[in-house]
Design a protein around this motif. Structure first.
Motif, PDB file in Angstrom:
ATOM      1  N   PRO A  59      43.173  31.037  30.692  1.00 39.27           N
ATOM      2  CA  PRO A  59      43.561  32.154  29.824  1.00 39.27           C
ATOM      3  C   PRO A  59      43.747  33.480  30.557  1.00 39.27           C
ATOM      4  O   PRO A  59      44.430  34.375  30.067  1.00 39.27           O
ATOM      5  N   ILE A  60      43.137  33.604  31.739  1.00 35.88           N
ATOM      6  CA  ILE A  60      43.285  34.879  32.465  1.00 35.88           C
ATOM      7  C   ILE A  60      44.389  34.824  33.521  1.00 35.88           C
ATOM      8  O   ILE A  60      44.639  35.804  34.212  1.00 35.88           O
ATOM      9  N   GLY A  61      45.069  33.678  33.641  1.00 34.42           N
ATOM     10  CA  GLY A  61      46.146  33.567  34.607  1.00 34.42           C
ATOM     11  C   GLY A  61      46.052  32.293  35.414  1.00 34.42           C
ATOM     12  O   GLY A  61      45.212  31.407  35.131  1.00 34.42           O
ATOM     13  N   LEU A  62      46.874  32.173  36.422  1.00 33.38           N
ATOM     14  CA  LEU A  62      46.906  30.992  37.265  1.00 33.38           C
ATOM     15  C   LEU A  62      45.878  31.154  38.388  1.00 33.38           C
ATOM     16  O   LEU A  62      45.938  32.099  39.168  1.00 33.38           O
ATOM     17  N   VAL A  63      44.929  30.226  38.439  1.00 30.92           N
ATOM     18  CA  VAL A  63      43.895  30.252  39.470  1.00 30.92           C
ATOM     19  C   VAL A  63      44.298  29.302  40.594  1.00 30.92           C
ATOM     20  O   VAL A  63      44.597  28.127  40.341  1.00 30.92           O
ATOM     21  N   ILE A  64      44.319  29.822  41.816  1.00 31.10           N
ATOM     22  CA  ILE A  64      44.732  29.034  42.981  1.00 31.10           C
ATOM     23  C   ILE A  64      43.625  29.106  44.033  1.00 31.10           C
ATOM     24  O   ILE A  64      43.082  30.178  44.305  1.00 31.10           O
ATOM     25  N   SER A  65      43.314  27.958  44.606  1.00 31.78           N
ATOM     26  CA  SER A  65      42.374  27.892  45.726  1.00 31.78           C
ATOM     27  C   SER A  65      43.096  27.199  46.874  1.00 31.78           C
ATOM     28  O   SER A  65      43.526  26.047  46.751  1.00 31.78           O
ATOM     29  N   ALA A  66      43.244  27.902  47.996  1.00 34.70           N
ATOM     30  CA  ALA A  66      44.025  27.368  49.116  1.00 34.70           C
ATOM     31  C   ALA A  66      43.385  27.746  50.441  1.00 34.70           C
ATOM     32  O   ALA A  66      42.585  28.687  50.522  1.00 34.70           O
ATOM     33  N   VAL A  67      43.754  27.014  51.480  1.00 39.79           N
ATOM     34  CA  VAL A  67      43.232  27.238  52.825  1.00 39.79           C
ATOM     35  C   VAL A  67      44.333  27.778  53.720  1.00 39.79           C
ATOM     36  O   VAL A  67      45.470  27.300  53.672  1.00 39.79           O
ATOM     37  N   ASN A  68      43.996  28.775  54.510  1.00 38.72           N
ATOM     38  CA  ASN A  68      44.905  29.283  55.540  1.00 38.72           C
ATOM     39  C   ASN A  68      44.680  28.417  56.779  1.00 38.72           C
ATOM     40  O   ASN A  68      43.783  28.674  57.574  1.00 38.72           O
ATOM     41  N   GLY A  69      45.470  27.360  56.915  1.00 41.02           N
ATOM     42  CA  GLY A  69      45.123  26.337  57.886  1.00 41.02           C
ATOM     43  C   GLY A  69      46.078  26.130  59.036  1.00 41.02           C
ATOM     44  O   GLY A  69      45.888  25.208  59.826  1.00 41.02           O
ATOM     45  N   GLN A  70      47.128  26.947  59.143  1.00 44.28           N
ATOM     46  CA  GLN A  70      48.072  26.730  60.242  1.00 44.28           C
ATOM     47  C   GLN A  70      47.722  27.627  61.424  1.00 44.28           C
ATOM     48  O   GLN A  70      47.572  28.838  61.277  1.00 44.28           O
TER      49      GLN A  70
END
Length: 447
Positions: free
Chosen positions: A399-410
């Motif tokens: 409800p508060i927006g799109l939640v994204i969990s990602a790794v800076n892996g390069q």
């Protein structure tokens, strides 16, 4: 007799067509231009030998200075390391899809084999059509060709006893000066009939009469300055409708400046490109080759940093359009032309270190079960030297927006300290509008 009215009508229609004049860039060519995203501006003329501001030292100069400028400088112009194929390869690596070369800057010195004046590159020890070599090299790399042309001409003014300046005297304007107009048209005709298709022309000065002539000679040519907004060294606060182009130097000057010229960082240049594209414009980034023809070391290095970032993230800045909102705080957006993906540019460096996971909430994005998120350039499976490390991207619509969990892996640098933005590609997502204008202003923030 009954055929006569038809013949007269046919003649009238064809006469009207023949004398109609193109007065704007073709819409489909403007769309093509907007896809380009990034271009290389090249400022290089006979006074590069001095490390001076290009051309402008002639304005208000003494007779003795003008005489030395116009007679002595051509005698010593001999760039023995001129290799436009190196320029073109570097431009391609950096993601530059078009080039704009100074065929004639305000000084009036012509970088091509012209019949209009002896004040040209063929009357130097170099004795080579520099423009022809540049065009051939960039075409070989598939880069679109653009020419910079100054309608004002300080050498013409000097020869005709007209005070030298920039649009300060009626005779500086070709529309008020038939001799200058004829002179400019003769040069434009050479440029647009001898070198094949020219994609872009940048009239730095009063373009009336000349841009129409350019369209007459090559109807598909895109006139940038003289027809569209082309700000120098600044960006507009908000998106600009239609095509526009921001012109920026890497240091403090356009032509090579050997001293007192601090350069921007690679991160500043990349952020400048991102902001320009988020606002719908193209970035025309300048290089100033040295007197010997080489691109100076500092600028070469910056372009290679840009090239490394571009290798991973090119789809986020080429062939895109602005998203509904340019940014949320310090996260900028662009959108694929077919709206199939949104690209979110997230600060890297200390804000998101290599090997770290980061959680984001994008309040203006509405996802679904089909929403997919990836990190451009990174496969999302392994992070080098880390065993049993979860590098997967997770996404959830809330409800508060799109939640994204990602790794800076390069891994881009040996010390793992890559300072530049990470780009998220977000597919199958919609805009989640905010009806409260104050909320939108808060999201986009103040620069």
């Amino acid at each position: 007799m009954r055929m006569l009215p038809f013949f007269l009508l046919w003649t009238l229609l064809n006469s009207t067509t023949a004398f109609s004049q193109q007065t704007a860039n073709k819409p489909e060519r403007e769309q093509w231009f907007m896809d380009m995203g990034l271009g290389m501006f090249i400022h290089w003329s006979v006074d590069v030998q001095l490390g001076a501001v290009i051309s402008h030292s002639m304005a208000g100069a003494s007779e003795q200075y003008l005489q030395r400028f116009t007679t002595e400088l051509p005698q010593t112009f001999h760039p023995k390391k001129f290799d436009p194929e190196e320029w073109a390869v570097l431009a391609k690596l950096a993601g530059m899809q078009y080039v704009v070369f100074t065929a004639k800057h305000h000084a009036g010195f012509c970088m091509w084999d012209t019949q209009t004046t002896d004040f040209n590159v063929m009357h130097t020890p170099f004795k080579r059509d520099a423009l022809q070599a540049v065009i051939a090299a960039f075409r070989k790399q598939g880069i679109a060709i653009g020419l910079y042309f100054s309608p004002e001409d300080f050498y013409y003014c000097y020869q005709h006893d007209i005070p030298i300046g920039r649009m300060q005297h009626p005779q500086h304007f070709p529309a008020n000066n038939p001799g200058l107009m004829a002179y400019d048209k003769a040069q434009v005709k050479e440029l647009l009939t001898r070198y094949g298709k020219i994609d872009i022309i940048f009239f730095d000065g009063p373009a009336e009469g000349l841009k129409e002539y350019a369209w007459e000679l090559q109807p598909d040519i895109v006139v940038t300055r003289g027809q569209m907004r082309t700000p120098e060294q600044e960006l507009p606060d908000q998106p600009v409708p239609g095509p526009w182009e921001a012109c920026f130097t890497m240091g403090t000057d356009w032509q090579y400046k050997p001293t007192n010229d601090p350069q921007k960082s690679g991160t500043e240049i990349i952020n400048m490109l991102i902001e320009t594209r988020a606002k719908g414009g193209n970035l025309l980034l300048n290089v100033g080759p040295k007197p010997d023809g080489e691109i100076q070391t500092e600028q070469d290095a910056l372009l290679r940093e840009l090239a490394l970032w571009h290798l991973a993230n090119r789809e986020a800045v080429a062939g895109i359009r602005p998203w509904h909102i340019i940014r949320e705080g310090n996260i900028w957006f662009t959108c694929a032309k077919d709206s199939s993906a949104v690209y979110a540019f997230v600060s890297g460096g200390e804000a998101w270190k290599y090997g770290e996971r980061k959680e984001l909430v994008l309040k203006t994005l509405q996802g679904s079960s089909r929403t997919k998120v990836s990190v451009l350039g990174f496969g999302g499976q392994l992070v080098e030297y880390k065993k049993n490390f979860d590098a997967q991207v997770y996404v959830e619509n809330t409800p508060i927006g799109l939640v994204i969990s990602a790794v800076n892996g390069q891994r881009f640098y040996t010390n793992n300290k890559w300072p530049n933005p990470v780009v998220l590609k977000i597919e199958q997502v919609r805009y989640r509008p905010y009806t409260d204008h104050s909320t939108r202003a808060e999201l986009e923030g103040a620069k």
